[in-house]
Every structure is written in structure tokens, then in C-alpha cells.
Design a protein around this motif. Structure first.
Motif, short mmCIF file in Angstrom:
data_model
loop_
_atom_site.label_atom_id
_atom_site.label_comp_id
_atom_site.label_asym_id
_atom_site.label_seq_id
_atom_site.Cartn_x
_atom_site.Cartn_y
_atom_site.Cartn_z
N ALA A 23 0.91 -1.23 0.02
CA ALA A 23 -0.09 -0.01 0.08
C ALA A 23 0.86 1.09 -0.15
N CYS A 24 0.45 2.25 -0.86
CA CYS A 24 1.40 3.37 -0.92
C CYS A 24 0.38 4.56 -1.02
N ALA A 25 0.89 5.95 -0.89
CA ALA A 25 0.26 6.95 -0.68
C ALA A 25 0.10 7.84 -2.24
N LYS A 26 1.07 7.51 -2.99
CA LYS A 26 1.18 8.20 -4.20
C LYS A 26 1.83 7.42 -5.10
N VAL A 27 1.59 7.47 -6.50
CA VAL A 27 2.22 6.69 -7.44
C VAL A 27 2.44 7.57 -8.66
N LEU A 28 3.40 7.14 -9.26
CA LEU A 28 3.84 8.10 -10.73
C LEU A 28 3.55 7.01 -11.95
N ILE A 29 2.73 7.25 -12.81
CA ILE A 29 2.31 6.61 -13.84
C ILE A 29 2.89 7.15 -15.14
N LYS A 30 3.83 6.64 -15.77
CA LYS A 30 4.51 6.98 -17.13
C LYS A 30 3.95 6.13 -18.08
N ASN A 31 3.42 6.86 -19.36
CA ASN A 31 3.24 6.24 -20.43
C ASN A 31 4.39 6.44 -21.74
N PHE A 32 5.01 5.41 -22.08
CA PHE A 32 6.05 5.53 -23.00
C PHE A 32 5.51 5.17 -24.27
N GLY A 33 4.07 4.88 -24.22
CA GLY A 33 3.50 4.05 -25.74
C GLY A 33 3.23 5.32 -26.44
N ASP A 34 2.68 4.86 -27.79
CA ASP A 34 1.97 5.68 -28.65
C ASP A 34 0.34 5.84 -28.45
N ASP A 35 -0.07 5.39 -27.56
CA ASP A 35 -1.54 5.73 -27.37
C ASP A 35 -1.78 6.11 -26.17
N ASP A 36 -2.99 6.86 -25.67
CA ASP A 36 -3.51 6.86 -24.55
C ASP A 36 -3.65 5.85 -23.76
N VAL A 37 -3.35 5.81 -22.26
CA VAL A 37 -3.72 4.74 -21.26
C VAL A 37 -4.63 5.48 -20.26
N TYR A 38 -5.34 4.68 -19.60
CA TYR A 38 -6.41 5.26 -18.58
C TYR A 38 -6.16 4.43 -17.38
N VAL A 39 -6.11 4.96 -16.22
CA VAL A 39 -5.89 4.17 -14.86
C VAL A 39 -6.72 4.99 -14.00
N GLY A 40 -7.43 3.96 -12.91
CA GLY A 40 -8.39 4.07 -12.05
C GLY A 40 -8.10 3.21 -10.69
N THR A 42 -10.75 1.59 -9.19
CA THR A 42 -11.79 0.68 -8.75
C THR A 42 -12.23 -0.31 -10.02
N SER A 43 -12.66 -1.40 -9.67
CA SER A 43 -12.82 -2.30 -10.96
C SER A 43 -14.23 -1.80 -11.68
N ASP A 44 -14.83 -0.88 -11.25
CA ASP A 44 -16.13 -0.37 -12.26
C ASP A 44 -15.70 0.95 -12.95
N SER A 45 -14.48 1.45 -12.83
CA SER A 45 -13.90 2.73 -13.51
C SER A 45 -14.12 2.58 -14.97
N THR A 46 -14.40 3.49 -15.82
CA THR A 46 -14.18 3.51 -17.10
C THR A 46 -13.46 4.75 -17.72
N ARG A 47 -13.23 4.47 -19.00
CA ARG A 47 -12.64 5.84 -19.56
C ARG A 47 -13.44 7.37 -19.29
N THR A 48 -14.50 7.25 -19.17
CA THR A 48 -15.19 8.33 -18.88
C THR A 48 -15.54 8.68 -17.57
N ASN A 49 -15.59 7.65 -16.73
CA ASN A 49 -15.98 7.83 -15.32
C ASN A 49 -14.97 7.21 -14.35
N GLY A 50 -14.27 7.81 -13.83
CA GLY A 50 -13.24 7.10 -12.66
C GLY A 50 -11.97 6.98 -13.02
N MET A 51 -11.54 7.23 -14.26
CA MET A 51 -10.28 6.78 -14.85
C MET A 51 -9.43 8.23 -15.41
N ILE A 52 -8.22 8.41 -15.04
CA ILE A 52 -7.69 9.29 -15.48
C ILE A 52 -6.70 8.89 -16.71
N ARG A 53 -6.92 9.89 -17.71
CA ARG A 53 -6.11 9.67 -18.97
C ARG A 53 -4.73 10.23 -19.07
#
Length: 96
Positions: A23-40, A42-53
Motif C-alpha cells: 500500500a502506498c500513498a502516491k504513484v507516478l504513472i508513465k506512458n511511453f507508448g504511442d496511445d492513451d492509457v487510462y488508470v483508475g 476501482t474495478s468499475d472505473s471507465t474511460r469516462t468515469n473514474g479513470m485518468i487519461r
């Protein structure tokens, strides 16, 4: 000295659960790819509700907020979703 808590992930076009090493208080998420990624968080998070792009070739910090009681919440799992499948293009650094 202990290892840096960082791991590479391969996004898919369906949501996948990422279990952090602890368990941690903070994460750094890096996207080295060519396409958007989404991170949430909760398991019910979606691209438009509950996930960061996270656009290609960028990074984003995510920090769990404190509760009204002043106690900090912690992150133990994340949910990752990609616009396209790719190999080892997302890196997650666990902090704090």
C-alpha cells in the motif's frame, strides 16, 4: 538499500487489475507508448468515469486523498486500460 518500487506493464484494450507491491500513498504513472492509457482505482472505473487519461509520452502523479479524520488513504491496486495493446509501455513507480 532496497530496490526502487517500479514495474513495467503492458496495457490491453480491456481493463486489467494491477496489484502493487504494498500500500502506498502516491504513484507516478508513465506512458511511453504511442496511445492513451487510462488508470483508475476501482474495478468499475471507465474511460469516462473514474479513470485518468495519460496521453502518450507523458506521466501523471496520482495521490490518494486524506479522509476528513486526517487519516491518509492508501493505494494497493490500480486498473489499467489502453486504447491499444502494447508491450511494457507503462511504468508505475510506487511512492510513500
Amino acid at each position: 538499500m532496497e530496490k526502487i518500487k517500479v514495474k513495467a506493464y503492458s496495457p490491453k484494450t480491456s481493463t486489467q487489475k494491477i496489484t502493487l507491491s504494498g500500500a502506498c500513498a502516491k504513484v507516478l504513472i508513465k506512458n511511453f507508448g504511442d496511445d492513451d492509457v487510462y488508470v483508475g482505482t476501482t474495478s468499475d472505473s471507465t474511460r469516462t468515469n473514474g479513470m485518468i487519461r495519460i496521453p502518450p509520452m507523458t506521466a501523471q502523479y496520482y495521490e490518494e486523498k486524506s479522509l476528513d479524520s486526517g487519516r491518509r488513504q492508501f493505494i494497493s491496486e490500480l486498473y489499467l486500460l489502453g486504447d491499444a495493446a502494447s508491450a511494457n509501455t507503462v511504468e508505475i513507480l510506487e511512492m510513500g
